[in-house]
Motif scaffolding. Structure first.
Motif, PDB file in Angstrom:
ATOM      1  N   VAL A 104     -14.830  -6.244  -2.273  1.00  0.00           N
ATOM      2  CA  VAL A 104     -14.117  -6.698  -1.080  1.00  0.00           C
ATOM      3  C   VAL A 104     -12.829  -5.901  -0.900  1.00  0.00           C
ATOM      4  N   LEU A 105     -12.130  -5.641  -1.997  1.00  0.00           N
ATOM      5  CA  LEU A 105     -10.885  -4.882  -1.910  1.00  0.00           C
ATOM      6  C   LEU A 105     -11.137  -3.450  -1.448  1.00  0.00           C
ATOM      7  N   ASP A 106     -12.240  -2.863  -1.895  1.00  0.00           N
ATOM      8  CA  ASP A 106     -12.589  -1.520  -1.429  1.00  0.00           C
ATOM      9  C   ASP A 106     -12.849  -1.515   0.076  1.00  0.00           C
ATOM     10  N   LYS A 107     -13.567  -2.524   0.550  1.00  0.00           N
ATOM     11  CA  LYS A 107     -13.848  -2.614   1.986  1.00  0.00           C
ATOM     12  C   LYS A 107     -12.564  -2.809   2.785  1.00  0.00           C
ATOM     13  N   LEU A 108     -11.663  -3.638   2.261  1.00  0.00           N
ATOM     14  CA  LEU A 108     -10.395  -3.857   2.957  1.00  0.00           C
ATOM     15  C   LEU A 108      -9.551  -2.586   2.986  1.00  0.00           C
ATOM     16  N   LYS A 109      -9.593  -1.823   1.914  1.00  0.00           N
ATOM     17  CA  LYS A 109      -8.829  -0.576   1.872  1.00  0.00           C
ATOM     18  C   LYS A 109      -9.368   0.413   2.905  1.00  0.00           C
ATOM     19  N   LYS A 110     -10.691   0.509   2.992  1.00  0.00           N
ATOM     20  CA  LYS A 110     -11.292   1.400   3.986  1.00  0.00           C
ATOM     21  C   LYS A 110     -10.944   0.946   5.397  1.00  0.00           C
ATOM     22  N   LYS A 111     -10.985  -0.361   5.617  1.00  0.00           N
ATOM     23  CA  LYS A 111     -10.661  -0.891   6.940  1.00  0.00           C
ATOM     24  C   LYS A 111      -9.210  -0.597   7.295  1.00  0.00           C
ATOM     25  N   GLU A 112      -8.328  -0.714   6.315  1.00  0.00           N
ATOM     26  CA  GLU A 112      -6.915  -0.437   6.566  1.00  0.00           C
ATOM     27  C   GLU A 112      -6.697   1.031   6.927  1.00  0.00           C
ATOM     28  N   THR A 113      -7.378   1.935   6.248  1.00  0.00           N
ATOM     29  CA  THR A 113      -7.216   3.355   6.564  1.00  0.00           C
ATOM     30  C   THR A 113      -7.772   3.675   7.951  1.00  0.00           C
ATOM     31  N   VAL A 114      -8.884   3.037   8.316  1.00  0.00           N
ATOM     32  CA  VAL A 114      -9.454   3.254   9.652  1.00  0.00           C
ATOM     33  C   VAL A 114      -8.483   2.757  10.721  1.00  0.00           C
TER      34      VAL A 114
END
Length: 88
Positions: free
Chosen positions: A31-41
């Motif tokens: 979940v944290l990886d997905k949130l990090k990717k979403k934040e960069t996008v």
């Protein structure tokens, strides 16, 4: 393999609570990886946005995702502390 590490692996094998914590940390990391990717996008979209209203919305979304990631990282740290072998 050293004795201490071997005993730790055996304890992890027989301790169902420890296995549950490990599963929880694995899913939390995903979940944290997905949130990090979403934040960069969202940050990249913010750089390309010129409309003030849209920028403000994106900034709110970024701050929300960032705070969620921060809470998740704090939870992950607390799980690691409870997961350590010195907790006995």
């Amino acid at each position: 393999m050293k004795t201490k590490k071997l005993l730790s692996k055996i304890r992890a094998f027989f301790d169902s609570d420890l296995r549950d914590v490990q599963r929880q940390t694995d899913s939390l990391r995903e979940v944290l990886d997905k949130l990090k990717k979403k934040e960069t996008v969202l940050k990249s979209r913010l750089e390309n946005e010129h409309d003030p209203k849209a920028r403000k919305k994106l900034e709110k979304k970024i701050s929300l995702v960032h705070s969620q990631r921060k809470k998740g990282l704090d939870l992950l740290k607390s799980l690691h502390l409870s997961d350590s072998p010195e907790r006995e």
